[in-house]
Scaffold this motif. Sequence first.
Motif, PDB file in Angstrom:
ATOM      1  N   ARG A   2      -9.112  -1.590  -2.567  1.00  0.00           N
ATOM      2  CA  ARG A   2      -9.441  -0.085  -1.963  1.00  0.00           C
ATOM      3  C   ARG A   2      -9.051   0.951  -2.720  1.00  0.00           C
ATOM      4  NH1 ARG A   2      -7.926  -0.294   3.632  1.00  0.00           N
ATOM      5  NH2 ARG A   2      -8.934   1.540   3.929  1.00  0.00           N
ATOM      6  N   VAL A   3      -9.852   2.214  -2.660  1.00  0.00           N
ATOM      7  CA  VAL A   3      -9.612   3.387  -3.133  1.00  0.00           C
ATOM      8  C   VAL A   3      -8.650   4.373  -2.170  1.00  0.00           C
ATOM      9  CG1 VAL A   3     -10.490   5.485  -4.024  1.00  0.00           C
ATOM     10  CG2 VAL A   3     -11.815   3.471  -4.520  1.00  0.00           C
ATOM     11  N   GLU A   4      -7.608   4.486  -2.804  1.00  0.00           N
ATOM     12  CA  GLU A   4      -6.613   5.349  -1.998  1.00  0.00           C
ATOM     13  C   GLU A   4      -6.067   6.532  -3.051  1.00  0.00           C
ATOM     14  OE1 GLU A   4      -3.514   2.641  -1.177  1.00  0.00           O
ATOM     15  OE2 GLU A   4      -4.572   1.925   0.602  1.00  0.00           O
ATOM     16  N   ASP A   5      -6.230   7.817  -2.405  1.00  0.00           N
ATOM     17  CA  ASP A   5      -5.913   9.048  -3.428  1.00  0.00           C
ATOM     18  C   ASP A   5      -6.464   8.933  -4.656  1.00  0.00           C
ATOM     19  OD1 ASP A   5      -4.322   9.712  -1.295  1.00  0.00           O
ATOM     20  OD2 ASP A   5      -2.486   8.468  -2.066  1.00  0.00           O
ATOM     21  N   LYS A   6      -7.878   8.623  -4.867  1.00  0.00           N
ATOM     22  CA  LYS A   6      -8.600   8.666  -5.969  1.00  0.00           C
ATOM     23  C   LYS A   6      -8.434   7.552  -6.970  1.00  0.00           C
ATOM     24  CE  LYS A   6     -10.225  13.405  -5.524  1.00  0.00           C
ATOM     25  NZ  LYS A   6     -10.111  14.513  -6.026  1.00  0.00           N
ATOM     26  N   GLN A   7      -7.409   6.399  -6.552  1.00  0.00           N
ATOM     27  CA  GLN A   7      -6.992   5.496  -7.479  1.00  0.00           C
ATOM     28  C   GLN A   7      -7.208   4.246  -6.757  1.00  0.00           C
ATOM     29  OE1 GLN A   7      -2.721   5.901  -8.461  1.00  0.00           O
ATOM     30  NE2 GLN A   7      -3.398   5.018 -10.474  1.00  0.00           N
ATOM     31  N   VAL A   8      -7.634   3.131  -7.546  1.00  0.00           N
ATOM     32  CA  VAL A   8      -7.829   1.903  -7.068  1.00  0.00           C
ATOM     33  C   VAL A   8      -6.477   0.741  -6.811  1.00  0.00           C
ATOM     34  CG1 VAL A   8      -8.857  -0.210  -7.605  1.00  0.00           C
ATOM     35  CG2 VAL A   8     -10.311   2.017  -7.971  1.00  0.00           C
ATOM     36  N   THR A   9      -6.522   0.564  -5.468  1.00  0.00           N
ATOM     37  CA  THR A   9      -5.084  -0.081  -5.232  1.00  0.00           C
ATOM     38  C   THR A   9      -5.692  -1.642  -4.800  1.00  0.00           C
ATOM     39  OG1 THR A   9      -4.136   1.627  -4.332  1.00  0.00           O
ATOM     40  CG2 THR A   9      -3.004  -0.363  -3.870  1.00  0.00           C
ATOM     41  N   ILE A  10      -4.948  -2.576  -5.380  1.00  0.00           N
ATOM     42  CA  ILE A  10      -5.080  -3.984  -5.221  1.00  0.00           C
ATOM     43  C   ILE A  10      -4.003  -4.712  -4.414  1.00  0.00           C
ATOM     44  CG2 ILE A  10      -5.631  -6.255  -6.222  1.00  0.00           C
ATOM     45  CD1 ILE A  10      -6.253  -4.880  -8.781  1.00  0.00           C
ATOM     46  N   TYR A  11      -4.380  -5.235  -3.273  1.00  0.00           N
ATOM     47  CA  TYR A  11      -3.364  -5.922  -2.260  1.00  0.00           C
ATOM     48  C   TYR A  11      -3.457  -7.231  -2.526  1.00  0.00           C
ATOM     49  CZ  TYR A  11      -2.662  -1.201  -0.324  1.00  0.00           C
ATOM     50  OH  TYR A  11      -2.660  -0.042   0.137  1.00  0.00           O
ATOM     51  N   ASP A  12      -2.325  -7.900  -2.569  1.00  0.00           N
ATOM     52  CA  ASP A  12      -2.445  -9.268  -2.224  1.00  0.00           C
ATOM     53  C   ASP A  12      -1.324  -9.505  -1.021  1.00  0.00           C
ATOM     54  OD1 ASP A  12       0.344  -9.187  -3.272  1.00  0.00           O
ATOM     55  OD2 ASP A  12      -0.023 -10.334  -4.950  1.00  0.00           O
ATOM     56  N   LYS A  13      -0.779 -10.727  -0.815  1.00  0.00           N
ATOM     57  CA  LYS A  13      -0.075 -11.205   0.099  1.00  0.00           C
ATOM     58  C   LYS A  13       1.103 -10.583   0.313  1.00  0.00           C
ATOM     59  CE  LYS A  13      -2.050 -15.565   1.056  1.00  0.00           C
ATOM     60  NZ  LYS A  13      -1.967 -16.628   1.588  1.00  0.00           N
ATOM     61  N   ASN A  14       1.881 -10.030  -0.976  1.00  0.00           N
ATOM     62  CA  ASN A  14       3.069  -9.495  -0.724  1.00  0.00           C
ATOM     63  C   ASN A  14       3.240  -8.415  -1.776  1.00  0.00           C
ATOM     64  OD1 ASN A  14       4.339 -11.932   0.009  1.00  0.00           O
ATOM     65  ND2 ASN A  14       3.980 -12.855  -1.561  1.00  0.00           N
ATOM     66  N   TYR A  15       2.340  -7.842  -2.408  1.00  0.00           N
ATOM     67  CA  TYR A  15       2.641  -6.688  -3.418  1.00  0.00           C
ATOM     68  C   TYR A  15       1.285  -6.019  -3.376  1.00  0.00           C
ATOM     69  CZ  TYR A  15       6.519  -9.324  -5.227  1.00  0.00           C
ATOM     70  OH  TYR A  15       7.809 -10.031  -5.180  1.00  0.00           O
ATOM     71  N   LYS A  16       1.264  -4.678  -4.010  1.00  0.00           N
ATOM     72  CA  LYS A  16       0.168  -3.677  -3.982  1.00  0.00           C
ATOM     73  C   LYS A  16       0.280  -3.471  -5.752  1.00  0.00           C
ATOM     74  CE  LYS A  16       1.644   0.426  -2.100  1.00  0.00           C
ATOM     75  NZ  LYS A  16       1.209   1.454  -1.244  1.00  0.00           N
ATOM     76  N   TYR A  17      -0.946  -3.436  -6.295  1.00  0.00           N
ATOM     77  CA  TYR A  17      -1.066  -3.008  -7.553  1.00  0.00           C
ATOM     78  C   TYR A  17      -1.826  -1.780  -7.697  1.00  0.00           C
ATOM     79  CZ  TYR A  17       0.821  -7.629  -8.022  1.00  0.00           C
ATOM     80  OH  TYR A  17       1.276  -9.068  -7.673  1.00  0.00           O
ATOM     81  N   ARG A  18      -1.795  -0.993  -8.835  1.00  0.00           N
ATOM     82  CA  ARG A  18      -2.871   0.175  -9.367  1.00  0.00           C
ATOM     83  C   ARG A  18      -3.588  -0.384 -10.418  1.00  0.00           C
ATOM     84  NH1 ARG A  18      -2.831   3.980  -5.239  1.00  0.00           N
ATOM     85  NH2 ARG A  18      -0.729   4.338  -4.380  1.00  0.00           N
ATOM     86  N   SER A  19      -4.754  -0.082 -10.269  1.00  0.00           N
ATOM     87  CA  SER A  19      -5.696  -0.372 -11.449  1.00  0.00           C
ATOM     88  C   SER A  19      -6.657   0.881 -11.866  1.00  0.00           C
ATOM     89  CB  SER A  19      -6.661  -1.325 -11.309  1.00  0.00           C
ATOM     90  OG  SER A  19      -7.587  -1.792 -12.185  1.00  0.00           O
ATOM     91  N   SER A  20      -6.805   1.034 -13.109  1.00  0.00           N
ATOM     92  CA  SER A  20      -7.845   2.234 -13.973  1.00  0.00           C
ATOM     93  C   SER A  20      -9.111   1.772 -13.730  1.00  0.00           C
ATOM     94  CB  SER A  20      -7.050   2.435 -15.155  1.00  0.00           C
ATOM     95  OG  SER A  20      -7.317   1.176 -15.743  1.00  0.00           O
ATOM     96  N   LYS A  21      -9.296   0.634 -13.387  1.00  0.00           N
ATOM     97  CA  LYS A  21     -10.677   0.171 -13.123  1.00  0.00           C
ATOM     98  C   LYS A  21     -11.516   0.679 -11.822  1.00  0.00           C
ATOM     99  CE  LYS A  21     -10.668  -4.480 -15.343  1.00  0.00           C
ATOM    100  NZ  LYS A  21     -11.375  -4.329 -16.269  1.00  0.00           N
ATOM    101  N   ARG A  22     -12.702   0.965 -11.807  1.00  0.00           N
ATOM    102  CA  ARG A  22     -13.606   1.378 -10.854  1.00  0.00           C
ATOM    103  C   ARG A  22     -13.712   0.110  -9.927  1.00  0.00           C
ATOM    104  NH1 ARG A  22     -13.815   7.161 -11.531  1.00  0.00           N
ATOM    105  NH2 ARG A  22     -15.811   7.194 -10.602  1.00  0.00           N
ATOM    106  N   LEU A  23     -13.950   0.678  -8.668  1.00  0.00           N
ATOM    107  CA  LEU A  23     -14.488  -0.468  -7.691  1.00  0.00           C
ATOM    108  C   LEU A  23     -15.743  -1.239  -8.145  1.00  0.00           C
ATOM    109  CD1 LEU A  23     -12.782  -0.924  -5.304  1.00  0.00           C
ATOM    110  CD2 LEU A  23     -14.287   0.412  -3.738  1.00  0.00           C
ATOM    111  N   TYR A  24     -16.605  -0.461  -8.504  1.00  0.00           N
ATOM    112  CA  TYR A  24     -17.640  -1.394  -8.971  1.00  0.00           C
ATOM    113  C   TYR A  24     -17.524  -2.323 -10.066  1.00  0.00           C
ATOM    114  CZ  TYR A  24     -18.536   1.731 -13.057  1.00  0.00           C
ATOM    115  OH  TYR A  24     -18.454   2.258 -14.258  1.00  0.00           O
ATOM    116  N   GLU A  25     -16.511  -2.014 -10.975  1.00  0.00           N
ATOM    117  CA  GLU A  25     -16.142  -3.043 -12.019  1.00  0.00           C
ATOM    118  C   GLU A  25     -15.698  -4.167 -11.406  1.00  0.00           C
ATOM    119  OE1 GLU A  25     -14.997  -0.551 -15.756  1.00  0.00           O
ATOM    120  OE2 GLU A  25     -13.895   0.132 -13.998  1.00  0.00           O
ATOM    121  N   PHE A  26     -14.883  -4.192 -10.421  1.00  0.00           N
ATOM    122  CA  PHE A  26     -14.270  -5.303  -9.400  1.00  0.00           C
ATOM    123  C   PHE A  26     -15.352  -6.027  -8.875  1.00  0.00           C
ATOM    124  CE2 PHE A  26     -10.078  -2.995  -9.822  1.00  0.00           C
ATOM    125  CZ  PHE A  26      -9.395  -4.052 -10.279  1.00  0.00           C
ATOM    126  N   GLU A  27     -16.532  -5.238  -8.445  1.00  0.00           N
ATOM    127  CA  GLU A  27     -17.529  -6.155  -7.657  1.00  0.00           C
ATOM    128  C   GLU A  27     -18.228  -7.061  -8.787  1.00  0.00           C
ATOM    129  OE1 GLU A  27     -20.092  -4.168  -4.392  1.00  0.00           O
ATOM    130  OE2 GLU A  27     -19.870  -2.770  -6.256  1.00  0.00           O
TER     131      GLU A  27
END
Length: 85
Positions: A2-27
């Motif tokens: 999800r996008v939070e504060d203009k930054q993409v955050t990836i959640y898994d079961k235990n952690y969350k990660y930040r990415s410089s990719k755009r949401l459409y790139e993940f799609e």
Amino acid sequence: IRVEDKQVTIYDKNYKYRSSKRLYEFEKILGNDFIRISKSTIINLKEIDSVEPCFNGIMYIKLKNGTIDYISRKYLPNLKKYLGL
């Protein structure tokens, strides 16, 4: 994802990660097990716990990790098709 504060955050079961990719790139990268449910959120279809109606034709989704998010009307038809509704 999800996008939070203009930054993409990836959640898994235990952690969350930040990415410089755009949401459409993940799609494009993720494939058929993931679907966009709103302008700012992509979910893993295998992690759906429940989908329930809300108000004004909007539905909300609960994931197995307890996260709750709204499914926008624009993306609802694709999710319904996947769920066979």
